[in-house]
Design an enzyme around this catalytic site. Structure first.
Site, PDB file in Angstrom:
ATOM      1  CB  ALA A  63      17.286 -13.315  18.340  1.00 13.19           C
ATOM      2  CB  CYS A  64      19.253  -8.820  16.574  1.00 10.06           C
ATOM      3  SG  CYS A  64      19.465  -7.310  15.680  1.00 10.06           S
ATOM      4  N   PRO A  65      16.521  -9.156  14.545  1.00 10.40           N
ATOM      5  CG  PRO A  65      15.506  -8.548  12.506  1.00 10.40           C
ATOM      6  CD  PRO A  65      16.136  -9.726  13.252  1.00 10.40           C
TER       7      PRO A  65
END
Length: 77
Positions: free
Chosen positions: A12-14
């Site tokens: 998932a981001c980041p």
């Protein structure tokens, strides 16, 4: 030219951008970094990253839920 592949699928981001930044630290001008990610936020993130770091985005494609960015390293000092 050497290719560095970064598999950030499932992160998932980041995560994907962090993985790209780590690969970039070890890269040299002329290297190509290929990042595969499944996080939809990766697309705008990688465009911003390339803009900010002054490297070259060779390709950005989406296929079967995987976003693949091909970045040529040109801005290393």
């Amino acid at each position: 030219m050497p290719e560095i592949t970064v598999d950030a699928r499932g992160m998932a981001c980041p995560g994907p951008i962090s993985a790209l930044t780590r690969a970039y630290r070890n890269a040299k001008n002329g290297d190509v970094i290929i990042v595969m990610a499944t996080d939809p936020g990766f697309e705008p993130d990688v465009k911003a990253w390339v803009e900010r770091t002054k490297n070259e985005l060779l390709e950005l494609k989406k296929e079967g839920g995987v976003i693949t960015a091909k970045i040529k390293v040109v801005a290393k000092k």
